[in-house]
Scaffold this active site. Structure first.
Site, PDB file in Angstrom:
ATOM      1  N   GLU A 183     -48.407   3.524  32.931  1.00  0.00           N
ATOM      2  CA  GLU A 183     -47.610   4.421  32.087  1.00  0.00           C
ATOM      3  C   GLU A 183     -46.386   3.707  31.499  1.00  0.00           C
ATOM      4  O   GLU A 183     -45.318   3.686  32.101  1.00  0.00           O
ATOM      5  CB  GLU A 183     -47.147   5.648  32.882  1.00  0.00           C
ATOM      6  CG  GLU A 183     -46.337   6.628  32.027  1.00  0.00           C
ATOM      7  CD  GLU A 183     -45.846   7.855  32.779  1.00  0.00           C
ATOM      8  OE1 GLU A 183     -45.223   8.723  32.151  1.00  0.00           O
ATOM      9  OE2 GLU A 183     -46.094   7.950  34.008  1.00  0.00           O
ATOM     10  N   LYS A 225     -51.585   5.828  30.447  1.00  0.00           N
ATOM     11  CA  LYS A 225     -50.829   7.050  30.140  1.00  0.00           C
ATOM     12  C   LYS A 225     -49.701   6.699  29.175  1.00  0.00           C
ATOM     13  O   LYS A 225     -48.585   6.399  29.588  1.00  0.00           O
ATOM     14  CB  LYS A 225     -50.273   7.681  31.433  1.00  0.00           C
ATOM     15  CG  LYS A 225     -49.485   8.975  31.185  1.00  0.00           C
ATOM     16  CD  LYS A 225     -49.117   9.683  32.474  1.00  0.00           C
ATOM     17  CE  LYS A 225     -48.296  10.940  32.184  1.00  0.00           C
ATOM     18  NZ  LYS A 225     -48.036  11.765  33.385  1.00  0.00           N
TER      19      LYS A 225
END
Length: 359
Positions: A183, A225
């Site tokens: 992420e 992500k």
């Protein structure tokens, strides 16, 4: 050696692919004690363990919701919690066909010599923690790196440092049986254009995948992500179709086809914006070798939180609200969302400037 193939390789690949099941996505319920305290404060609910457990039970036991979820990210406290009747949350999720995940980073600290840029802590002792989380039932993990757009940001130092941190985390997770969610969040704060966001997103993602390759990470056993490519929070909004075109083009240029799924963060968008923008991407007619889905926290929970307000009698109403949002995002992963879920504050912006989660 191009990719690390350890004893968990087949399991990692299978679990990453499962999370990327069409029509399903991830509920990010990994708010730390500090972060959830801010959410509770907005509805005048005390930040104590009993209330945190009650909210998570409300979400995890919503009738019909698990059919729209493939994974739930938990905070460490939640991984070991049980329902009011004594059933571990991990068992509740697994029985519903939902993989439990775990937040493993320890928050951000400032990078010395930069203009307020950050790096993420948590590598010390990570292997041991991953082993414990795996034994407790977790099968994937999350680590959030944070970058910002400014006149001279992100710096190359911040990009490189965060990319290497994500890669080191990823390979440690894989060595210990957890699918790593990578992420690299680029904050929406600022007056920048969508073109500037696209440029920075390409640089950051390219650096991340170079680092993942250098660290021999098995891409088939990972998930990405990212932020969507949007104008800054102080800029004029653009149509969902424009966000879809810019975002997918950025991913095409940077994310290898070996990655099974991309699960977007909502990044302060309203619940409805996050759904509509994901839907537009899945309707886009172009090359998309990865499944495009969601890993939403605020954009799945905010209206549910308001409906609940910490009161037992409001649980059925709150669960109905959560089911509506979960179903809407499921439809968006298929490009089939036609509206109708924009009720009870779902269009309210969730943007928080300089969003650094409290540990």
């Amino acid at each position: 050696m191009t990719a690390f193939v350890g004893k968990y390789a087949d399991e990692l690949i299978a679990n990453a692919a499962y999370i990327g099941t069409p029509g399903k996505g991830i509920l990010a319920a990994d708010e730390s004690t500090g972060t959830i305290g801010k959410r509770f404060a907005s509805i005048n609910v005390e930040n104590v363990e009993a209330n945190r457990r009650a909210l998570r039970e409300l979400l995890f036991t919503t009738p019909g919701a698990v059919q729209y979820l493939s994974g739930v990210i938990l905070f460490e406290e939640t991984l070991y919690q049980k329902t009011a009747s004594g059933k571990p949350f991990v068992e509740v999720l697994k029985e519903g066909g939902v993989l439990p995940g775990i937040k493993v980073d320890k928050g951000t600290v400032e990078l010395a010599g930069t203009n307020g840029e950050t790096t993420t802590q948590g590598l010390d002792g990570l292997a041991k923690r991953c082993q414990e989380y795996y034994a407790a039932g977790a099968r994937f993990a999350k680590w959030r790196a944070v970058l910002k757009i400014g006149p001279n940001e992100p710096s190359q130092l911040a990009i490189t440092e965060n990319a290497n941190g994500l890669a080191r985390y990823a390979i440690i997770c894989q060595e210990n049986g957890l699918v790593p969610i990578v992420e690299p969040e680029i904050l929406v704060d600022g007056p920048h254009s969508i073109d500037r966001c696209a440029e920075v997103s390409e640089r950051v993602l390219a650096a991340c995948y170079k680092a993942l390759n250098d660290h021999h990470v098995l891409l088939e056993g990972t998930l990405l992500k990212p932020n969507m490519v949007t104008p800054g929070s102080e800029s004029k909004k653009v149509a969902p179709e424009v966000i879809a075109e810019y975002t997918v083009r950025t991913l095409q240029r940077t994310v290898p086809a070996a990655v099974p799924a991309i699960v977007f963060l909502s990044g302060g968008q309203s619940e409805e914006e996050a759904t509509v923008n994901l839907n537009a991407m899945n309707k886009l007619k172009t090359k998309k070798p990865w499944f495009l889905s969601f890993s939403y926290g605020r954009a799945l929970q905010q209206s549910t939180l308001k409906a609940w307000a910490g009161k037992e009698e409001n649980v059925p109403k709150a669960q109905s609200t959560f089911l509506t949002r979960a179903k809407a995002n499921s439809e968006a992963t298929l490009g089939k969302y036609e509206g109708g879920a924009a009720v009870d504050g779902a269009t309210e912006s969730l943007h928080v400037k300089d969003y650094k989660k409290k540990w």
